[in-house]
Design an enzyme around this catalytic site. Structure first.
Site: not given
Ligand code: PGA
Length: 253
Positions: A13, A99, A171, A238-239
């Site tokens: 991100k 996304h 997602e 993500g995180g």
């Molecule tokens: P997250 O994000 O693992 O931080 O929940 C996933 C994504 O947005 O692809």
């Protein structure tokens, strides 16, 4: 039954400047023992693609480079957009398209997602098409309809067997960056449905071969349970992809 190679894709991100991104990809690469059982992709911000790409090439890590978005025109007066040709020049292989943050904050629709997919595929980039319902859609029982519409709209006009050149990520929006995780069996069910929709569009063989990832709060503590589900072929993370230790433990699930 087709065997599908698992994939772990890190979506960084809007995190990491160019130097920090190089440090992170080195830390990940140095911790991997060259195992190729899982395909590993990192998607840094545009401003770090070059430095990460050069690092990947120089250090020969088994990590693929991905971008987080792509525009549909090759060039022109489109301030702030990045063309597929520009990504190709940086040896980008994958690109996230549609996304939920793009859909939510930047007006992305199934139609613009479709244009981006056509452009990406036309230039030999491999899209990671993201779909998923929001909380209200889930609670009103519309998950499968919403996701089917996103798949049909996104893939409109994309014919033939795209299983080698496109990846899908399911997602659920309510599980992204929040404390909530979808139940693995529920995620598996939605992904099974996505596979059915793909089958109705592009044939059963494509549906069996295409990789469909799960995304939304995937962490070292829940990855192996998710990966036990037969329809889940990996994760878009993500995180947890911002920590080399966590991301490597996801890859070695
Ligand atoms: P997250 O994000 O693992 O931080 O929940 C996933 C994504 O947005 O692809």
């Amino acid at each position: 039954m087709a065997t599908r190679k698992p994939m772990m894709a890190g979506n960084w991100k809007m995190h990491k400047n160019a130097a920090e991104a190089v440090d992170l990809v080195r830390a990940i690469g140095n911790d991997l023992d060259g195992s190729t059982a899982v395909e590993v992709v990192v998607c840094p911000p545009f401003t770090a693609l070059k430095s990460v790409g050069v690092t990947l090439e120089y250090d020969k890590y088994e990590i693929k480079l991905g971008a987080q978005n792509v525009f549909w025109e090759d060039e022109g007066a489109y301030t702030g957009e990045i063309s597929p040709l520009m990504l190709k020049q940086l040896d980008v292989e994958y690109v996230i398209v549609g996304h939920s943050e793009r859909r939510q904050f930047f007006g992305e629709t199934n139609d613009t997602v479709n244009k981006r997919l056509h452009a990406a595929l036309g230039h030999g980039l491999k899209p990671i098409l993201c779909v998923g319902e929001n909380l209200e859609e889930r609670e009103s029982g519309r998950t499968t309809d919403v996701v089917a519409a996103q798949i049909k709209g996104g893939l409109a006009g994309i014919d033939g067997d795209f299983s080698e050149s496109l990846v899908i990520a399911y997602e659920p929006i309510w599980a992204i960056g929040t404390g909530r995780v979808a139940k693995p069996e529920d995620a598996n069910e939605v992904i099974r449905h996505i596979r059915e929709v793909v089958g109705s569009l592009n044939g059963a063989e494509t549906a069996q071969k295409v990789r469909i990832l799960y995304g939304g709060r995937v962490k070292p503590g829940n990855v192996s349970r998710l990966m036990e589900e037969p329809e889940i072929d990996g994760a878009l993370v993500g995180g947890a992809s911002l920590s080399a230790e966590d991301f490597v433990s996801l890859i070695k699930y």
